[in-house]
Design a protein around this motif. Structure first.
Motif, PDB file in Angstrom:
ATOM      1  N   GLN A  80       0.699  -1.173   0.056  1.00 60.69           N
ATOM      2  CA  GLN A  80      -0.012   0.106  -0.095  1.00 60.69           C
ATOM      3  C   GLN A  80       0.870   1.414  -0.101  1.00 60.69           C
ATOM      4  OE1 GLN A  80      -3.976  -0.193   2.555  1.00 60.69           O
ATOM      5  NE2 GLN A  80      -2.464  -1.698   3.496  1.00 60.69           N
ATOM      6  N   ASP A  81       0.110   2.524  -0.190  1.00 57.99           N
ATOM      7  CA  ASP A  81       0.766   3.715  -0.043  1.00 57.99           C
ATOM      8  C   ASP A  81       0.403   4.410   1.291  1.00 57.99           C
ATOM      9  OD1 ASP A  81       2.434   3.867  -2.253  1.00 57.99           O
ATOM     10  OD2 ASP A  81       0.654   4.311  -3.753  1.00 57.99           O
ATOM     11  N   PHE A  82       1.361   4.703   2.088  1.00 59.48           N
ATOM     12  CA  PHE A  82       0.995   5.489   3.258  1.00 59.48           C
ATOM     13  C   PHE A  82       1.493   6.737   3.205  1.00 59.48           C
ATOM     14  CE2 PHE A  82       1.951   1.143   5.690  1.00 59.48           C
ATOM     15  CZ  PHE A  82       0.475   0.707   5.175  1.00 59.48           C
ATOM     16  N   ALA A  83       1.426   7.522   4.284  1.00 54.95           N
ATOM     17  CA  ALA A  83       1.879   8.889   4.306  1.00 54.95           C
ATOM     18  C   ALA A  83       3.395   8.910   4.470  1.00 54.95           C
ATOM     19  CB  ALA A  83       1.170   9.711   5.756  1.00 54.95           C
ATOM     20  N   ILE A  84       3.936   7.835   4.961  1.00 55.93           N
ATOM     21  CA  ILE A  84       5.492   7.731   4.890  1.00 55.93           C
ATOM     22  C   ILE A  84       5.792   6.649   3.900  1.00 55.93           C
ATOM     23  CG2 ILE A  84       5.793   8.510   7.091  1.00 55.93           C
ATOM     24  CD1 ILE A  84       5.982   5.604   8.092  1.00 55.93           C
ATOM     25  N   PRO A  85       7.020   6.578   3.459  1.00 58.29           N
ATOM     26  CA  PRO A  85       7.169   5.279   2.537  1.00 58.29           C
ATOM     27  C   PRO A  85       7.066   3.895   3.360  1.00 58.29           C
ATOM     28  CG  PRO A  85       9.004   6.983   2.474  1.00 58.29           C
ATOM     29  CD  PRO A  85       7.993   7.296   3.662  1.00 58.29           C
ATOM     30  N   ASN A  86       6.125   3.051   2.554  1.00 61.85           N
ATOM     31  CA  ASN A  86       5.863   1.907   3.054  1.00 61.85           C
ATOM     32  C   ASN A  86       7.108   0.712   2.662  1.00 61.85           C
ATOM     33  OD1 ASN A  86       4.555  -0.318   3.926  1.00 61.85           O
ATOM     34  ND2 ASN A  86       2.878  -0.550   2.440  1.00 61.85           N
ATOM     35  N   ILE A  87       7.978   0.929   3.470  1.00 59.32           N
ATOM     36  CA  ILE A  87       9.267   0.120   3.287  1.00 59.32           C
ATOM     37  C   ILE A  87       9.781  -0.266   4.550  1.00 59.32           C
ATOM     38  CG2 ILE A  87      11.695   0.443   2.508  1.00 59.32           C
ATOM     39  CD1 ILE A  87      10.622   2.644   0.477  1.00 59.32           C
ATOM     40  N   LEU A  88      10.339  -1.534   4.734  1.00 61.79           N
ATOM     41  CA  LEU A  88      11.196  -1.995   5.744  1.00 61.79           C
ATOM     42  C   LEU A  88      12.416  -2.059   5.305  1.00 61.79           C
ATOM     43  CD1 LEU A  88      11.771  -4.013   8.212  1.00 61.79           C
ATOM     44  CD2 LEU A  88      11.434  -5.871   6.455  1.00 61.79           C
ATOM     45  N   ARG A  89      13.427  -1.402   5.960  1.00 59.41           N
ATOM     46  CA  ARG A  89      14.560  -1.126   5.742  1.00 59.41           C
ATOM     47  C   ARG A  89      15.523  -2.292   6.753  1.00 59.41           C
ATOM     48  NH1 ARG A  89      15.316   5.314   6.337  1.00 59.41           N
ATOM     49  NH2 ARG A  89      15.229   4.528   8.608  1.00 59.41           N
ATOM     50  N   ILE A  90      16.604  -3.119   6.082  1.00 56.53           N
ATOM     51  CA  ILE A  90      17.206  -4.059   6.789  1.00 56.53           C
ATOM     52  C   ILE A  90      18.633  -3.637   6.617  1.00 56.53           C
ATOM     53  CG2 ILE A  90      18.164  -6.389   6.989  1.00 56.53           C
ATOM     54  CD1 ILE A  90      15.557  -7.459   6.034  1.00 56.53           C
ATOM     55  N   TRP A  91      18.881  -3.011   7.925  1.00 57.90           N
ATOM     56  CA  TRP A  91      20.404  -2.620   7.699  1.00 57.90           C
ATOM     57  C   TRP A  91      21.393  -3.916   8.218  1.00 57.90           C
ATOM     58  CZ3 TRP A  91      20.811   2.426  11.629  1.00 57.90           C
ATOM     59  CH2 TRP A  91      19.652   3.294  11.424  1.00 57.90           C
TER      60      TRP A  91
END
Length: 420
Positions: free
Chosen positions: A244-255
């Motif tokens: 989906q599209d949220f107000a923030i980037p709908n992204i999981l970031r793996i460091w």
């Protein structure tokens, strides 16, 4: 150097988001397909990847397409797009365990996968009031869950990740359609996982499902801690997109990063000193139920220890001394919770210095299943082995054996593997 992964979840976490981030980190798609085929479900799905943009940021979207899906399948309106699929041909937990154990998957992917499904089965069992082994995985989609969970574990193992950490998770809001109809967000299984593992959460103002059952199970089963990133030298970041599209980037970031030491076994000095804040208040007009609830909230707010002692107060009234230990960063949260959830008008504060030992979690195999062991080292020597309570309890329930027996089996397995 030890390779660590930090799950940065500003928009939540779901199984396909983990897969997308791992693919972005370089895990070969063909490798995942090849290993997942060992589960015997190759005719039931296809796995692909796509480069997408979320609020202008590039990320990888992992697509799990089910073959011959039921005609009444209705995708849920949430982060992953398929976590709550109604699958008439779902599988029970014991069958999934047999599939994973018989697939000859590389370690530690097999152990991690079993652990995640165990967490899901226990949580779903508690929600529905049934034994974990009776849980039917239609609520998370049997094939979807296998691909997402086993694929995530395969990806982390392929990268050589030794330890996993996770950020605080967003609660989300609204409702989601599942096999049993409309459910409030967070859905019951996610709430159960958070409660069991005392996961810190926060409201980021987005009323959508942001953490799915599969995503929550991956986080609680693999993460050694929730909060800020651990000390590391950052090497790479993988971005996995939600649907989906949220107000923030709908992204999981793996460091992906490296720590200075690979394992506490190779460190001669494991004693560290840190500051801990002690908060205390005396209470003689609060019910035990309120104290219990306040304690739960304090743990969620960052407390490392909360305890209540019986004392005699003025006018010979029986009361209790409520003590909270927390890191300095959580002091403000704990103060606010104490004032809001108790009747206290004043709180004493002491800043103390404490010595702590390095410890880490190691999964050991027992004849009845995997158990995580917390291992503490001092001057290069193991001085404490403590099996995780919930792991022992779940195996005891599953096999109808005494908890003490599982506990002893886990310690024996840990001693054998450490001596090797």
């Amino acid at each position: 150097m030890a390779l660590v992964a930090y799950l940065d979840c500003p928009a939540g976490i779901a199984g396909d988001m983990c897969l997308g981030a791992l693919l972005d980190l370089g895990v070969p798609l063909d490798y995942l397909r090849q290993e997942l085929a060992k589960l015997g479900i190759a005719p039931e799905f296809s796995l692909n990847q796509e480069t997408v943009w979320r609020q202008g940021q590039r990320a990888i979207k992992a697509h799990v397409h089910l073959h011959h899906a039921p005609s009444d399948h209705t995708p849920a309106d949430h982060t992953s797009g398929h976590d709550h699929a109604c699958d008439r041909h779902g599988r029970h937990w014991p069958e999934i365990v047999q599939m994973i154990q018989g697939a000859n998957l590389p370690e530690p992917a097999q152990t991690w996968s079993l652990k995640i499904f165990q967490e899901l089965a226990i949580a779903e069992g508690k929600v529905h009031g049934i034994a974990p082994e009776a849980v039917h995985f239609h609520e998370v989609g049997a094939v979807d869950a296998l691909v997402d969970i086993v694929g995530t574990c395969l990806g982390l193992a392929w990268l050589g990740v030794e330890r996993v950490y996770c950020s605080v998770l967003p609660t989300g809001g609204g409702t989601v359609r599942a096999a049993h109809g409309l459910l409030p967000v967070p859905v019951p299984a996610v709430l159960q996982l958070w409660q069991t593992h005392r996961v810190p959460v926060h409201d980021n103002g987005i009323a959508k499902e942001m953490v799915t059952p599969t995503g929550a199970a991956i986080a609680v089963a693999l993460a050694q801690g929730f909060g800020s990133p651990p000390a590391m030298t950052l090497k790479q970041i993988g971005l996995g997109a939600g649907s989906q599209d949220f107000a923030i980037p709908n992204i999981l970031r793996i460091w992906l990063g490296e720590t200075e030491t690979a394992d506490p076994e190779n460190v001669q000095e494991n004693l560290h000193q840190e500051t801990i804040i002690e908060l205390q208040t005396q209470l003689d007009d609060l019910s035990p139920q309120a104290i219990s609830y306040a304690s739960e909230r304090l743990y969620q707010g960052g407390a490392v220890e909360v305890f209540h002692q019986a004392i005699a107060m003025k006018k010979s009234r029986l009361g209790g001394l409520l003590t909270v230990l927390c890191p300095p960063a959580a002091e403000a949260n704990c103060l606010a919770i104490l004032f809001a959830e108790t009747t206290t008008l004043g709180i004493r504060r002491h800043a103390q210095s404490r010595y702590i030992l390095d410890r880490y979690l190691k999964t050991v195999k027992t004849p009845l299943g995997p158990v995580q062991i917390k291992i503490a080292y001092y001057q290069g020597n193991v001085i404490n082995l403590q099996p995780e309570y919930e792991d022992c309890a779940s195996l005891a329930r599953q096999h109808q054996r005494p908890w003490q027996e599982i506990h002893q089996l886990a310690i024996a397995a840990a001693l054998d593997q450490l001596s090797d």
